[in-house]
Design a protein around this motif. Structure first.
Motif, PDB file in Angstrom:
ATOM      1  N   PRO A 163       0.835  -1.108  -0.093  1.00  0.00           N
ATOM      2  CA  PRO A 163       0.037  -0.027   0.044  1.00  0.00           C
ATOM      3  C   PRO A 163       0.710   1.434  -0.055  1.00  0.00           C
ATOM      4  N   GLY A 164       0.387   2.489  -0.746  1.00  0.00           N
ATOM      5  CA  GLY A 164       1.095   3.623  -0.520  1.00  0.00           C
ATOM      6  C   GLY A 164       0.747   4.507   0.751  1.00  0.00           C
ATOM      7  N   PHE A 165       1.554   5.573   0.973  1.00  0.00           N
ATOM      8  CA  PHE A 165       1.293   6.299   2.362  1.00  0.00           C
ATOM      9  C   PHE A 165       0.959   7.693   1.732  1.00  0.00           C
ATOM     10  N   TYR A 166       0.889   7.853   0.539  1.00  0.00           N
ATOM     11  CA  TYR A 166       0.639   9.522   0.064  1.00  0.00           C
ATOM     12  C   TYR A 166      -0.674   9.991   0.319  1.00  0.00           C
ATOM     13  N   HIS A 167      -1.632   9.035   0.812  1.00  0.00           N
ATOM     14  CA  HIS A 167      -2.917   9.602   1.212  1.00  0.00           C
ATOM     15  C   HIS A 167      -2.924   9.499   2.682  1.00  0.00           C
ATOM     16  N   ARG A 168      -1.877   9.520   3.518  1.00  0.00           N
ATOM     17  CA  ARG A 168      -1.357   9.585   4.910  1.00  0.00           C
ATOM     18  C   ARG A 168      -2.739   8.868   5.779  1.00  0.00           C
ATOM     19  N   PRO A 169      -2.385   7.619   5.567  1.00  0.00           N
ATOM     20  CA  PRO A 169      -3.343   6.810   6.232  1.00  0.00           C
ATOM     21  C   PRO A 169      -3.263   6.995   7.745  1.00  0.00           C
ATOM     22  N   LYS A 170      -4.267   7.074   8.757  1.00  0.00           N
ATOM     23  CA  LYS A 170      -4.075   7.150  10.230  1.00  0.00           C
ATOM     24  C   LYS A 170      -4.715   5.767  10.842  1.00  0.00           C
ATOM     25  N   THR A 171      -5.180   4.977  10.185  1.00  0.00           N
ATOM     26  CA  THR A 171      -5.583   3.630  10.561  1.00  0.00           C
ATOM     27  C   THR A 171      -5.098   2.435   9.628  1.00  0.00           C
ATOM     28  N   ILE A 172      -5.153   1.253  10.293  1.00  0.00           N
ATOM     29  CA  ILE A 172      -4.734   0.160   9.556  1.00  0.00           C
ATOM     30  C   ILE A 172      -5.908  -0.019   8.455  1.00  0.00           C
ATOM     31  N   GLU A 173      -6.815   0.427   8.857  1.00  0.00           N
ATOM     32  CA  GLU A 173      -8.086   0.016   7.884  1.00  0.00           C
ATOM     33  C   GLU A 173      -7.918   1.190   6.702  1.00  0.00           C
ATOM     34  N   GLU A 174      -7.460   2.448   6.918  1.00  0.00           N
ATOM     35  CA  GLU A 174      -7.328   3.203   5.619  1.00  0.00           C
ATOM     36  C   GLU A 174      -6.028   2.831   4.855  1.00  0.00           C
ATOM     37  N   LEU A 175      -5.026   2.008   5.540  1.00  0.00           N
ATOM     38  CA  LEU A 175      -3.830   1.667   4.836  1.00  0.00           C
ATOM     39  C   LEU A 175      -4.506   0.394   3.781  1.00  0.00           C
ATOM     40  N   SER A 192     -15.677   4.334  -2.540  1.00  0.00           N
ATOM     41  CA  SER A 192     -15.482   5.713  -2.195  1.00  0.00           C
ATOM     42  C   SER A 192     -14.273   6.618  -2.946  1.00  0.00           C
ATOM     43  N   ARG A 193     -13.328   5.921  -3.160  1.00  0.00           N
ATOM     44  CA  ARG A 193     -12.213   6.578  -3.862  1.00  0.00           C
ATOM     45  C   ARG A 193     -11.483   7.598  -2.907  1.00  0.00           C
ATOM     46  N   LYS A 194     -11.476   7.225  -1.741  1.00  0.00           N
ATOM     47  CA  LYS A 194     -10.913   8.475  -0.843  1.00  0.00           C
ATOM     48  C   LYS A 194      -9.735   8.614  -0.654  1.00  0.00           C
ATOM     49  N   GLY A 199      -3.300  14.689  -7.719  1.00  0.00           N
ATOM     50  CA  GLY A 199      -1.957  15.628  -8.155  1.00  0.00           C
ATOM     51  C   GLY A 199      -2.210  16.800  -7.666  1.00  0.00           C
ATOM     52  N   GLU A 200      -3.244  17.082  -7.146  1.00  0.00           N
ATOM     53  CA  GLU A 200      -3.358  18.581  -6.383  1.00  0.00           C
ATOM     54  C   GLU A 200      -2.765  18.919  -5.024  1.00  0.00           C
ATOM     55  N   GLU A 201      -2.463  17.541  -4.494  1.00  0.00           N
ATOM     56  CA  GLU A 201      -1.882  17.744  -3.293  1.00  0.00           C
ATOM     57  C   GLU A 201      -0.481  18.185  -3.264  1.00  0.00           C
ATOM     58  N   VAL A 202       0.363  18.004  -4.568  1.00  0.00           N
ATOM     59  CA  VAL A 202       1.655  18.386  -4.776  1.00  0.00           C
ATOM     60  C   VAL A 202       1.566  19.983  -4.963  1.00  0.00           C
ATOM     61  N   GLU A 203       0.639  20.511  -5.672  1.00  0.00           N
ATOM     62  CA  GLU A 203       0.504  22.003  -5.962  1.00  0.00           C
ATOM     63  C   GLU A 203       0.122  22.488  -4.523  1.00  0.00           C
ATOM     64  N   GLU A 204      -0.702  21.728  -3.587  1.00  0.00           N
ATOM     65  CA  GLU A 204      -0.850  22.494  -2.238  1.00  0.00           C
ATOM     66  C   GLU A 204       0.373  22.659  -1.563  1.00  0.00           C
TER      67      GLU A 204
END
Ligand SMILES: Cc1cc2nc3c(=O)[nH]c(=O)nc-3n(C[C@H](O)[C@H](O)[C@H](O)COP(=O)(O)O)c2cc1C
Length: 209
Positions: A163-175, A192-194, A199-204
């Motif tokens: 799994p990736g980490f770029y969505h900053r998972p906070k729980t095992i479930e999110e991972l 849910s495509r959560k 790509g907008e994250e990098v701009e942010e």
């Protein structure tokens, strides 16, 4: 659509659990032909503390928390080589093996399978249907890597349990869901495509500097 999902004895039963849950409630899948290898109850007990001995359609549906009248899961025994998923004439979208052990990977890659999981995967490849393998081992030896390459060349999709980490998972479930969403995407199953990367994250991040 109809799909086959197999769970094998690699670490990561939770990936199968979550994939099954999301497939079952997606509304896109009518039937999930479920197969489990013999060691899955042991791994599931170790990793999730659940008792999956003597699995059948009913207790698997209960484990997944599905509604009592849910008819989505159909459990097949590993030694039932006359089961639906063993036949190419049974039309279905494809097969997912999650998690996929190196043993099962090797058996499919050799073409000399001995159980319903191996047979169903072989049928999926010969019928040019989608075969999604979620291998899990670390480190990989050269045999594992060669088997994966062989299967990728034969048409399988190798979707490693990384799994990736770029969505900053906070729980095992999110991972876990991050990986499971990628599995569902292979069959265009809605979710849910959560954790989708826009790509907008990098701009942010850049604009905050
Ligand atoms: C707790 C536990 C964790 C395991 N983790 C892995 C793993 O991550 N990858 C793997 O290839 N095998 C793993 N194994 C070993 C497989 O379960 C074993 O090779 C088994 O024969 C695979 O059979 P199957 O492919 O029919 O499920 C694990 C076994 C146990 C008991």
């Amino acid at each position: 659509m109809e799909l086959t999902l197999a769970i094998t004895g690699a670490s990561g039963t939770i990936y199968a659990y979550r994939t099954l849950q999301l497939l079952a409630v997606s509304g896109a899948v009518k039937t999930i032909n479920l197969i489990m290898s013999d060691i899955v109850p042991t791994v599931a007990q170790v990793e999730m503390g659940v008792n999956l001995r003597d699995p059948d359609t009913e207790n698997i549906s209960r484990w997944l928390g599905l509604a009592k009248d849910s008819r989505v899961i159909r459990f097949w025994r590993l030694d039932n080589l006359a089961a639906k998923p063993a036949s190419g004439s049974n039309k279905q979208a494809g097969m997912i093996i999650v998690p996929c052990s190196m043993g099962t990977l090797g058996a499919i890659a050799s073409g000399a399978g001995t159980n319903l999981i191996h047979r169903a995967a072989d049928v999926t490849l010969k019928e040019n249907r989608k075969l999604v393998l979620v291998p899990r081992e670390t480190p990989y030896n050269a045999i594992h890597l060669e088997n994966m390459l062989k299967l990728a060349r034969a048409g399988a999709q190798i979707l490693p349990a990384s799994p990736g980490f770029y969505h900053r998972p906070k729980t095992i479930e999110e991972l876990v869901d991050h990986l499971v969403f990628r599995i569902l995407d292979q069959f265009d199953i809605p979710h849910s495509r959560k954790s989708e990367w826009s790509g907008e994250e990098v701009e942010e991040i850049k604009s905050k500097k």
